[in-house]
Each structure stands twice: as C-alpha cells, then as structure tokens.
Design an enzyme around this catalytic site. Structure first.
Site: not given
Length: 251
Positions: A38, A155, A159, A190
C-alpha cells in the site's frame, strides 16, 4: 482449496484496507505467504496475519511509479523465494465531476493509479511467473468497468481499461501457464465507498436500496471471489471479468 495455497506467495496491492485487506488475510488463512502492499504504512493486515500464525510483510509502494513497483516485486521474491498469485487491487475513486469539468490533475492521478498501476504490476509480476511456468493474476476492476457511471468519468474509464488490459494479458500468456482475470465489485462496504457517499452527500440506505440483493457487499465476499479465480477450481477461466455486485448490472 486450502492446500493449493500452502507455502505459495501472493502480492496484494491496496492491501491495508477494505477489499485488499480482506483478501490478504484470506490468502494467509489458506496458507499463503503474503506481501501486503500500500502507499500508506499500516501494519494492521500484517499483524492480523502474523497473530494468526501466518507469514506476511508490508511494502510501501506507489503503484503509479515504475521503480517502486519493480522494487516491491523484487522484495517480495527475495523475501519469499517465488511469486504465485497477485491481486492488483490498489485504486482510488478520485474527484466527482461531469466529464467537461474533470481536471487534468484528477484524470492523470486516477488513470495513473487505477490503470497504469495495474499494468506496471503485471509488467513486473509476469516475468517471475513465466520463469516458474505458472501463476494467477486477478486485477480489480468494478461494475464501473462494465457500465457507465455519470460523474466519475476518470474512474469509469480506468476500470474499463483494466478489463481491456486483463483480456489482452490473458491471451498473451494463455499457453504459458499464467491466467489473468478481473473481479468487478459492486457497492462494497469499504472506506472508499464511505468517502464517496460523504463527498456526494449520498444516503447509505438509499444507495443500498439500489442493490437488487438489498444490501452492500462485504470485502470478505469479494476476497472469496478473488481466491476462486486464483484457485485450481478456475483452471479453465482466463480473461474473464467476474462481476460480484448483488445483481446491480443485471437490471
């Protein structure tokens, strides 16, 4: 499923939080040694794995930077001796805006992490798998890689791009023992979805009601999908975008 992961090695990018964290822990529960990767130092996933008797290391890495990705993969292999699985999951949502108002800075940042980052990871993971003659890679796309979403063009483009990249790599290495698939999560509980709802003043109950299944998914549910795509149970599956979305795109 467990034995096939015993003493194998997995990389999980975006492994400190959400889907990545759940997947790193699940890999370890099945016996794999895990590199938790990360951009932000956080040992929670590594500590959870170690406290349960597993093996894991944390590697700080910005996946949009070639030298850092190369160093991350090299450190994983030098520490554990091999590389069998990779979940290229690191991603950001970026800022919300209609297409004509998206800034170049936001566009470059989202594409750099979400799409270029997946490519860089595969660029450095695949050579190790080629030497072994076997490997499985799962790239994290989204339902926004399958359908359009107003207000998040960068985004959505990133994707969609992940799926094209996944299919291309799957064909390139199909006879080399390397399978490359993608998982396309729906709305998952999340930190990313929490940020998205806060930024866009979206009501959680209202958003959950749009899911045909009637609720958000959990990181653990997506982790199970990733594990299956890495397992021998999916040995005839490559180049596939596995949608795990509670029925969102079936409408």
């Amino acid at each position: 499923m467990g034995r096939q992961f015993q003493d194998k090695v997995a990389i999980v990018t975006g492994g400190s939080f959400g889907i990545g964290k759940a997947t790193a822990i699940l890999f370890a529960q099945h016996g794999a040694k895990v590199a938790v990767v990360d951009w932000k130092e956080d040992d929670e996933a590594v500590n959870a794995i170690k406290s349960a008797g597993g093996e894991a290391i944390f590697i700080k890495c910005d996946v949009s930077k070639d030298d850092e990705v190369q160093a991350m993969v090299t450190q994983t292999v030098s520490t554990f001796g091999r590389l069998d699985f990779a979940f290229n999951n690191a991603g950001i949502e970026g800022e919300s805006a209609p297409t004509h108002e998206v800034t170049e800075e936001n566009w470059n940042r989202v594409i750099g992490i979400n799409l270029k980052g997946v490519w860089l990871c595969m660029k450095h993971e695949i050579p190790h798998m080629l030497r072994q003659g076997k490997g499985a890679i799962v790239n994290c796309s989204s339902i926004a890689g399958v359908i359009g979403f107003p207000g998040i063009p960068a985004y959505t483009a990133s994707k969609h791009g992940v799926l094209g990249l996944t299919k291309t790599a799957a064909l390139e290495y199909a006879t080399a023992g390397i399978r490359v698939n993608a998982v396309c999560p729906g709305v998952i509980q999340t930190p990313m979805i929490d940020r998205f709802m806060e930024k866009n003043k979206t009501n959680k109950a209202e958003m959950a009601s749009q899911e045909p299944i009637g609720r958000f998914g959990t990181p653990e549910e997506i982790a199970e999908a990733v594990m299956w795509l890495c397992s021998d149970g999916s040995s005839f599956v490559t180049g596939h975008p596995l949608v795990a979305d509670g029925g969102w795109v079936a409408r």
